[in-house]
Design an enzyme around this catalytic site. Structure first.
Site, short mmCIF file in Angstrom:
data_model
loop_
_atom_site.label_atom_id
_atom_site.label_comp_id
_atom_site.label_asym_id
_atom_site.label_seq_id
_atom_site.Cartn_x
_atom_site.Cartn_y
_atom_site.Cartn_z
CE1 TYR A 1 -4.22 -1.79 0.27
CE2 TYR A 1 -2.78 -3.33 1.41
CZ TYR A 1 -3.97 -3.05 0.78
OH TYR A 1 -4.91 -4.03 0.63
CG HIS A 2 4.57 1.32 0.13
ND1 HIS A 2 4.48 0.42 1.17
CD2 HIS A 2 5.51 0.85 -0.70
CE1 HIS A 2 5.34 -0.55 0.98
NE2 HIS A 2 5.98 -0.32 -0.15
CB ALA A 3 4.09 4.48 -5.08
#
Ligand code: T46
Length: 282
Positions: free
Chosen positions: A47-49
């Site tokens: 749940y991130h970039a």
């Protein structure tokens, strides 16, 4: 969108072995490895970039499902074999689901851990990618005029290592383009404004030289260069080019770091002040 690297299994009657070398199976210099294991049932991770990080994920045991999102669409990849690596470049939102109990997910990364490289909020991610998405255009008279100004700026001219040329010579070069098959050039835009130039030159059989620069200095140091290289490499692959070369000034350490991160290796020095780097395109 997902780029899967297939690794060779060197097996014999004792079992199997996979070897990964930087510059071959791993298209960047590995600066960190970590592994995720013992993930509880039903737990999702990620749940991130990342703004700059490139990584390869390998399920060396068990399996998990990866969701990748580039801001325009989502795709899924099941990582369930130790001979399969998933390359995840920067600016990709990732989620990890359905970890099997025995899953060990090995991740090879091109940088050390840096929390400031994470984007952990999805709306912020969408804003970040839309703000920094380059577009590529036919190189027309408008780009020709911009190039004249860009390459007459002493700082840009020195960085690009451009020689002197007159307006008439530039025009003659432009007019020669349609008849050449050793040279390709595109204009680079950001928010519909011309900001730079990218191309391939010295194209012969399976090799070509990459060139690219941002004429608009507001683009410098923003981590946008990777998109230019990705674009040029895609264009090269479409034309059957398997070896990419590039020349860069020894003093341009920021560009050299980017090229190394994207898998380019030093090949030779080019006096008086440049180095030649090469990469085999997979
Ligand atoms: C990614 C996916 C595939 C460190 O101290 N050093 C490290 O190198 C890493 C990766 C993490 N950490 C700390 C930071 C957190 O306190 O370990 C904790 C868990 O990290 P995170 O919540 O970011 O873990 P995941 O599984 O959600 O994401 C990880 C990577 O962080 C990320 O880069 O792409 O795996």
């Amino acid at each position: 969108m997902p780029k899967i690297q297939q690794f060779s299994i060197r097996g014999d009657n004792r079992g199997s072995l996979i070897a990964l070398e930087c510059g071959k199976e791993i298209p960047f210099a590995v600066r960190r490895a970590y592994y995720i294991f013992g993930t509880s049932m039903g737990v999702a991770r990620g749940y991130h970039a990342h703004k700059a990080l490139s990584q390869i994920c390998i399920a060396v045991a068990g399996s998990c499902r990866m969701i990748l999102d580039d801001g325009t669409g989502r795709s899924e990849v099941m990582l369930d074999r130790p001979d399969k690596g998933l390359l995840i470049r920067s600016n990709i939102w990732r989620e990890m689901h359905d970890f099997s109990e025995d899953c060990v997910l090995l991740v090879l990364a091109d940088s050390i851990y840096d929390e400031s490289d994470y984007i952990r909020d999805y709306d912020h991610f969408l804003e970040f990618v839309s703000k920094s998405k380059l577009s590529f255009h036919p190189y027309d008279m408008d780009y020709l005029d911009h190039s004249w100004n860009w390459l007459n700026d002493p700082e840009t001219k020195a960085l690009v290592d451009a020689g002197d040329f007159t307006r008439a010579q530039q025009r003659a070069w432009f007019e020669s383009l349609s008849g050449r098959n050793d040279y390709l050039v595109w204009g680079v835009g950001l928010h519909n404004q011309p900001v730079g130039v990218v191309g391939l030159k010295g194209i012969e059989r399976a090799s070509a030289e990459y060139f690219g620069y941002f004429g608009e200095k507001s683009c410098w140091g923003k981590g946008l260069g990777q998109q230019m290289l990705d674009f040029a490499e895609d264009q090269a692959r479409q034309r059957g080019i398997t070896l990419m070369r590039l020349r860069v000034l020894e003093s341009n350490t920021r560009a050299i770091r980017l090229y190394e991160r994207l898998g380019y290796r030093f090949c030779a020095t080019q006096p008086p002040a440049s180095v030649l780097m090469v990469k085999a395109l997979g």
